[in-house]
Design a protein around this motif. Sequence first.
Motif, PDB file in Angstrom:
ATOM      1  N   LEU A 167       0.835  -1.197   0.000  1.00  0.00           N
ATOM      2  CA  LEU A 167       0.000   0.000   0.000  1.00  0.00           C
ATOM      3  C   LEU A 167       0.874   1.253   0.000  1.00  0.00           C
ATOM      4  O   LEU A 167       0.632   2.197  -0.756  1.00  0.00           O
ATOM      5  CB  LEU A 167      -0.936  -0.006   1.214  1.00  0.00           C
ATOM      6  CG  LEU A 167      -1.919   1.143   1.281  1.00  0.00           C
ATOM      7  CD1 LEU A 167      -3.046   0.940   0.277  1.00  0.00           C
ATOM      8  CD2 LEU A 167      -2.479   1.277   2.683  1.00  0.00           C
ATOM      9  N   LEU A 168       1.901   1.234   0.825  1.00  0.00           N
ATOM     10  CA  LEU A 168       2.823   2.375   0.893  1.00  0.00           C
ATOM     11  C   LEU A 168       3.551   2.573  -0.434  1.00  0.00           C
ATOM     12  O   LEU A 168       3.722   3.700  -0.909  1.00  0.00           O
ATOM     13  CB  LEU A 168       3.839   2.167   2.019  1.00  0.00           C
ATOM     14  CG  LEU A 168       3.268   2.014   3.424  1.00  0.00           C
ATOM     15  CD1 LEU A 168       4.377   1.688   4.412  1.00  0.00           C
ATOM     16  CD2 LEU A 168       2.492   3.245   3.841  1.00  0.00           C
ATOM     17  N   LEU A 169       3.995   1.482  -1.031  1.00  0.00           N
ATOM     18  CA  LEU A 169       4.696   1.559  -2.313  1.00  0.00           C
ATOM     19  C   LEU A 169       3.802   2.109  -3.418  1.00  0.00           C
ATOM     20  O   LEU A 169       4.215   2.972  -4.194  1.00  0.00           O
ATOM     21  CB  LEU A 169       5.244   0.190  -2.711  1.00  0.00           C
ATOM     22  CG  LEU A 169       6.435  -0.285  -1.893  1.00  0.00           C
ATOM     23  CD1 LEU A 169       6.670  -1.770  -2.107  1.00  0.00           C
ATOM     24  CD2 LEU A 169       7.684   0.521  -2.237  1.00  0.00           C
ATOM     25  N   ARG A 170       2.576   1.624  -3.492  1.00  0.00           N
ATOM     26  CA  ARG A 170       1.661   2.117  -4.538  1.00  0.00           C
ATOM     27  C   ARG A 170       1.402   3.610  -4.352  1.00  0.00           C
ATOM     28  O   ARG A 170       1.370   4.368  -5.316  1.00  0.00           O
ATOM     29  CB  ARG A 170       0.329   1.361  -4.507  1.00  0.00           C
ATOM     30  CG  ARG A 170       0.442  -0.112  -4.892  1.00  0.00           C
ATOM     31  CD  ARG A 170       0.805  -0.407  -6.339  1.00  0.00           C
ATOM     32  NE  ARG A 170       2.131  -0.092  -6.765  1.00  0.00           N
ATOM     33  CZ  ARG A 170       3.244  -0.831  -6.544  1.00  0.00           C
ATOM     34  NH1 ARG A 170       3.172  -1.952  -5.860  1.00  0.00           N
ATOM     35  NH2 ARG A 170       4.415  -0.435  -6.997  1.00  0.00           N
ATOM     36  N   ALA A 171       1.235   4.048  -3.121  1.00  0.00           N
ATOM     37  CA  ALA A 171       0.994   5.472  -2.859  1.00  0.00           C
ATOM     38  C   ALA A 171       2.202   6.312  -3.243  1.00  0.00           C
ATOM     39  O   ALA A 171       2.066   7.388  -3.822  1.00  0.00           O
ATOM     40  CB  ALA A 171       0.646   5.680  -1.385  1.00  0.00           C
ATOM     41  N   ALA A 215      -8.073   8.909   4.195  1.00  0.00           N
ATOM     42  CA  ALA A 215      -9.331   8.735   4.916  1.00  0.00           C
ATOM     43  C   ALA A 215      -9.135   8.161   6.319  1.00  0.00           C
ATOM     44  O   ALA A 215      -9.990   8.342   7.188  1.00  0.00           O
ATOM     45  CB  ALA A 215     -10.271   7.828   4.120  1.00  0.00           C
ATOM     46  N   ALA A 216      -8.041   7.506   6.540  1.00  0.00           N
ATOM     47  CA  ALA A 216      -7.824   6.848   7.834  1.00  0.00           C
ATOM     48  C   ALA A 216      -7.573   7.867   8.940  1.00  0.00           C
ATOM     49  O   ALA A 216      -6.853   8.842   8.748  1.00  0.00           O
ATOM     50  CB  ALA A 216      -6.644   5.894   7.735  1.00  0.00           C
ATOM     51  N   GLU A 217      -8.148   7.594  10.084  1.00  0.00           N
ATOM     52  CA  GLU A 217      -7.876   8.406  11.266  1.00  0.00           C
ATOM     53  C   GLU A 217      -6.427   8.202  11.702  1.00  0.00           C
ATOM     54  O   GLU A 217      -5.716   9.145  12.031  1.00  0.00           O
ATOM     55  CB  GLU A 217      -8.827   7.996  12.390  1.00  0.00           C
ATOM     56  CG  GLU A 217      -8.587   8.682  13.699  1.00  0.00           C
ATOM     57  CD  GLU A 217      -9.469   8.142  14.809  1.00  0.00           C
ATOM     58  OE1 GLU A 217      -9.149   8.411  15.988  1.00  0.00           O
ATOM     59  OE2 GLU A 217     -10.475   7.450  14.528  1.00  0.00           O
ATOM     60  N   ARG A 239      -4.232   5.972  -6.698  1.00  0.00           N
ATOM     61  CA  ARG A 239      -5.423   6.712  -6.238  1.00  0.00           C
ATOM     62  C   ARG A 239      -6.097   5.971  -5.085  1.00  0.00           C
ATOM     63  O   ARG A 239      -6.458   6.575  -4.077  1.00  0.00           O
ATOM     64  CB  ARG A 239      -6.422   6.910  -7.381  1.00  0.00           C
ATOM     65  CG  ARG A 239      -6.101   8.070  -8.284  1.00  0.00           C
ATOM     66  CD  ARG A 239      -7.255   8.385  -9.235  1.00  0.00           C
ATOM     67  NE  ARG A 239      -7.644   7.251 -10.071  1.00  0.00           N
ATOM     68  CZ  ARG A 239      -7.026   6.876 -11.188  1.00  0.00           C
ATOM     69  NH1 ARG A 239      -5.975   7.549 -11.617  1.00  0.00           N
ATOM     70  NH2 ARG A 239      -7.454   5.835 -11.873  1.00  0.00           N
ATOM     71  N   ALA A 240      -6.256   4.663  -5.226  1.00  0.00           N
ATOM     72  CA  ALA A 240      -6.903   3.867  -4.175  1.00  0.00           C
ATOM     73  C   ALA A 240      -6.085   3.905  -2.886  1.00  0.00           C
ATOM     74  O   ALA A 240      -6.640   4.066  -1.793  1.00  0.00           O
ATOM     75  CB  ALA A 240      -7.103   2.425  -4.653  1.00  0.00           C
ATOM     76  N   ALA A 241      -4.776   3.763  -3.004  1.00  0.00           N
ATOM     77  CA  ALA A 241      -3.904   3.787  -1.823  1.00  0.00           C
ATOM     78  C   ALA A 241      -3.963   5.146  -1.137  1.00  0.00           C
ATOM     79  O   ALA A 241      -4.099   5.227   0.095  1.00  0.00           O
ATOM     80  CB  ALA A 241      -2.472   3.450  -2.218  1.00  0.00           C
ATOM     81  N   LEU A 242      -3.865   6.206  -1.912  1.00  0.00           N
ATOM     82  CA  LEU A 242      -3.911   7.552  -1.330  1.00  0.00           C
ATOM     83  C   LEU A 242      -5.257   7.831  -0.679  1.00  0.00           C
ATOM     84  O   LEU A 242      -5.321   8.449   0.395  1.00  0.00           O
ATOM     85  CB  LEU A 242      -3.597   8.606  -2.392  1.00  0.00           C
ATOM     86  CG  LEU A 242      -2.150   8.631  -2.870  1.00  0.00           C
ATOM     87  CD1 LEU A 242      -1.985   9.577  -4.055  1.00  0.00           C
ATOM     88  CD2 LEU A 242      -1.197   9.008  -1.740  1.00  0.00           C
ATOM     89  N   ASP A 243      -6.348   7.362  -1.294  1.00  0.00           N
ATOM     90  CA  ASP A 243      -7.683   7.539  -0.704  1.00  0.00           C
ATOM     91  C   ASP A 243      -7.762   6.863   0.661  1.00  0.00           C
ATOM     92  O   ASP A 243      -8.270   7.446   1.622  1.00  0.00           O
ATOM     93  CB  ASP A 243      -8.767   6.975  -1.629  1.00  0.00           C
ATOM     94  CG  ASP A 243      -9.012   7.832  -2.871  1.00  0.00           C
ATOM     95  OD1 ASP A 243      -8.514   8.985  -2.919  1.00  0.00           O
ATOM     96  OD2 ASP A 243      -9.680   7.328  -3.800  1.00  0.00           O
TER      97      ASP A 243
END
Length: 139
Positions: A9-13, A31-33, A23-27
């Motif tokens: 996830l970090l790599l894709r972002a 969005a996460a607290e 886009r999905a990773a950044l979203d």
Amino acid sequence: MKITADTNLLLRAALGDDAAQQRAALDVLRAAETVAIGAQSLAEFAWVLQRGYRLSRGETAAAIRKLFDLANVALDRPAVEAGLAMLEAGGDFADGIVAHQGQWLGGEVFASFDRKAVELLRRQGQPAMLVEGEGGAAG
């Protein structure tokens, strides 16, 4: 929502080599607290950036610092700083984390076959011991 971010996830972002996944990773990250990032994930992150994507130590450190500076990110900041210190000194990010966490767990001296890691830790004023045996040093 509070999430634990996997390395992928970090790599894709960070990389943007797949626009839809970025886009999905950044979203998800935005969005996460809270985004919990383990030291192991950051060590993998650094390794993939350097070995897989051929980023320089400086570029890798900058990518880690971007994550480090996000307001919603939770991580072991002293361990990450130790990893960054090793990376910026010319060593491996993971070696800095290993040495820091070992010390935190009660280890008094970092022991390794890795000459470079031992030398860099000694330069940083940390106790480190080179273990020598047949076959030479491993990295």
